[in-house]
Design an enzyme around this catalytic site. Sequence first.
Site, mmCIF file in Angstrom:
data_model
loop_
_atom_site.group_PDB
_atom_site.id
_atom_site.type_symbol
_atom_site.label_atom_id
_atom_site.label_comp_id
_atom_site.label_asym_id
_atom_site.label_seq_id
_atom_site.Cartn_x
_atom_site.Cartn_y
_atom_site.Cartn_z
ATOM 1 N N GLU A 153 -18.148 46.253 -28.956
ATOM 2 C CA GLU A 153 -16.169 46.467 -29.352
ATOM 3 C C GLU A 153 -16.802 45.743 -31.524
ATOM 4 O O GLU A 153 -15.929 45.685 -31.514
ATOM 5 C CB GLU A 153 -16.641 45.080 -28.929
ATOM 6 C CG GLU A 153 -16.053 45.135 -27.285
ATOM 7 C CD GLU A 153 -16.462 43.820 -26.954
ATOM 8 O OE1 GLU A 153 -14.925 42.405 -26.992
ATOM 9 O OE2 GLU A 153 -17.773 43.398 -26.475
ATOM 10 N N SER A 163 -14.524 43.615 -23.399
ATOM 11 C CA SER A 163 -13.047 44.717 -23.524
ATOM 12 C C SER A 163 -12.814 45.745 -22.011
ATOM 13 O O SER A 163 -13.037 46.771 -22.017
ATOM 14 C CB SER A 163 -13.530 45.165 -24.715
ATOM 15 O OG SER A 163 -13.515 44.462 -26.360
ATOM 16 N N TYR A 215 -6.833 48.077 -26.555
ATOM 17 C CA TYR A 215 -6.595 48.672 -27.381
ATOM 18 C C TYR A 215 -5.968 50.463 -28.024
ATOM 19 O O TYR A 215 -5.519 50.620 -28.930
ATOM 20 C CB TYR A 215 -7.969 49.021 -27.705
ATOM 21 C CG TYR A 215 -9.195 47.546 -27.865
ATOM 22 C CD1 TYR A 215 -8.570 46.769 -28.294
ATOM 23 C CD2 TYR A 215 -9.399 47.880 -27.199
ATOM 24 C CE1 TYR A 215 -9.862 45.883 -28.179
ATOM 25 C CE2 TYR A 215 -10.726 46.911 -26.210
ATOM 26 C CZ TYR A 215 -10.287 45.552 -27.357
ATOM 27 O OH TYR A 215 -11.079 44.479 -26.722
ATOM 28 N N ARG A 235 -10.770 31.412 -25.982
ATOM 29 C CA ARG A 235 -9.290 32.208 -25.137
ATOM 30 C C ARG A 235 -9.649 31.971 -23.820
ATOM 31 O O ARG A 235 -10.419 32.257 -22.841
ATOM 32 C CB ARG A 235 -9.171 33.765 -25.537
ATOM 33 C CG ARG A 235 -7.604 33.868 -25.322
ATOM 34 C CD ARG A 235 -7.090 34.798 -25.773
ATOM 35 N NE ARG A 235 -8.102 35.800 -24.728
ATOM 36 C CZ ARG A 235 -8.471 37.057 -25.065
ATOM 37 N NH1 ARG A 235 -8.042 37.341 -26.244
ATOM 38 N NH2 ARG A 235 -9.244 37.638 -24.161
ATOM 39 N N ASP A 251 -8.114 32.936 -19.597
ATOM 40 C CA ASP A 251 -7.532 33.711 -19.200
ATOM 41 C C ASP A 251 -7.783 34.094 -17.747
ATOM 42 O O ASP A 251 -8.772 33.016 -16.722
ATOM 43 C CB ASP A 251 -8.572 35.226 -19.645
ATOM 44 C CG ASP A 251 -8.274 36.014 -20.885
ATOM 45 O OD1 ASP A 251 -7.993 35.437 -21.725
ATOM 46 O OD2 ASP A 251 -9.396 36.851 -21.828
ATOM 47 N N GLU A 302 -11.762 34.133 -17.076
ATOM 48 C CA GLU A 302 -13.162 34.099 -18.375
ATOM 49 C C GLU A 302 -12.623 33.099 -19.330
ATOM 50 O O GLU A 302 -11.216 33.030 -19.712
ATOM 51 C CB GLU A 302 -13.737 35.355 -18.253
ATOM 52 C CG GLU A 302 -12.709 36.168 -19.053
ATOM 53 C CD GLU A 302 -13.035 37.732 -20.238
ATOM 54 O OE1 GLU A 302 -14.498 37.643 -19.864
ATOM 55 O OE2 GLU A 302 -12.506 38.644 -20.741
ATOM 56 N N ASN A 313 -13.400 33.070 -23.443
ATOM 57 C CA ASN A 313 -14.196 33.862 -24.375
ATOM 58 C C ASN A 313 -14.351 33.232 -25.467
ATOM 59 O O ASN A 313 -13.291 32.723 -25.992
ATOM 60 C CB ASN A 313 -12.819 35.395 -24.810
ATOM 61 C CG ASN A 313 -12.618 36.160 -23.729
ATOM 62 O OD1 ASN A 313 -13.659 36.862 -23.427
ATOM 63 N ND2 ASN A 313 -11.487 35.893 -22.800
ATOM 64 N N GLY A 366 -10.468 38.427 -29.950
ATOM 65 C CA GLY A 366 -9.642 39.319 -30.330
ATOM 66 C C GLY A 366 -9.475 38.353 -31.226
ATOM 67 O O GLY A 366 -8.122 37.905 -30.934
#
Length: 363
Positions: free
Chosen positions: A16, A187, A256, A295, A297, A311, A313, A317
């Site tokens: 990443e 990612s 991405y 964050r 998810d 998960e 994070n 990002g």
Amino acid sequence: MSKLRVGLLFGGRSVEHEVSLASASSIHQALDPARYEITLIAVDREGRWRLGNPGLPPEATLRGEVVNLPAAPGERTLVSSGPGPLEPASQLDVIFPIVHGRGGEDGSLQGLLELADVPYVGSGVLGSALQMDKETAKRLLQAAGLPVLPWVLIRPVDLRRNAEAAAELALREIGLPLFVKPANQGSSVGISRVSKPEELLPAVREAARYDSKIICERGVDAREIEVALLGIDPLEASLPGEIRTRHEFYDYEAKYVDEATELLVPAPLDPEQTRRVQSLAIRAMQVLEGEGLGRADFLLECETGEFFVNEVNSLPGFTDVSMYPRLWEASGLAYPALLDRLIELALERHRTRSEFETVYRRS
Ligand SMILES: Nc1ncnc2c1ncn2[C@@H]1O[C@H](COP(=O)(O)OP(=O)(O)O)[C@@H](O)[C@H]1O
Ligand SMILES: [Mg+2]
């Protein structure tokens, strides 16, 4: 008032690396130069720290002078690591680490920053490590009564001893379709969706290229909902967002490369679903010892309407078009104000921790 000296630390030795560069670039542009004196520090592909030059963008930092942060409390000084005596290169009041993946998001960098006694943005050692390890995270979330999808764990020894038996067990326990994931990665790298039995072993071997713990998890047909979290105690949840992709799942390309991937902010959910997912997000971050930002998810199963925590994070990002800042923007907090708040939280957390006794005194 003198400016706060912020070290923006980015790059890293993970897949990443580029994502981190993009995040750092956005943060660099948005930090208020009237309030902050910014030092750019890039972790290069070999893991060396390189010092930026004022006026040059984050990418140029990768060619900068090699520096170190000594793990000596009180100094908060980057020193040059060339031949000859160690020269102080830059002093810092706080570090904003935006290094994703292993070595950045897994607690090891946070450990160094703790030893150096520098305040830093985001979760500490434990929170970072727990959020990074999907398998440990799932066990804790499950133990706390939060909804997670069933999974089995495969270890290298299982593969060496009898790979077929390990695959057989996963198929029997979990069924198809299932997702195979390295436990410590991000990612979507190393992740496969398996819909036929013969795809399972190759998928497990692919995941094994990235980690020694591999998860086989029940695959669901689901909407992907994300909630941004901010604070320590109390924690606040943003409005939820949704990701829609043309891909079979939200893989690396969808994240991405593919411009058709849509981020819906806020997510089209009814008020009851919004409340439910926000409350699950806060609990999930608390269970995983998250601090500052995170964050959460979710997978919202289409068939049952049930939310599953996928998960959390610890370093989502962070470009100005990424989900995390966009969710706060939609919830009334603009990107520069969000950065201010994160830095304040880092200083607050450091102050609180510094106040704990380090000597035993009878009361
Ligand atoms: N159990 C699952 N069922 C359906 N889709 C899944 C499942 N697990 C993962 N996915 C898909 O794979 C993507 C990446 O998985 P995730 O566990 O979030 O790993 P990463 O840390 O790499 O983002 C998710 O965003 C989702 O699209
Ligand atoms: Mg994910």
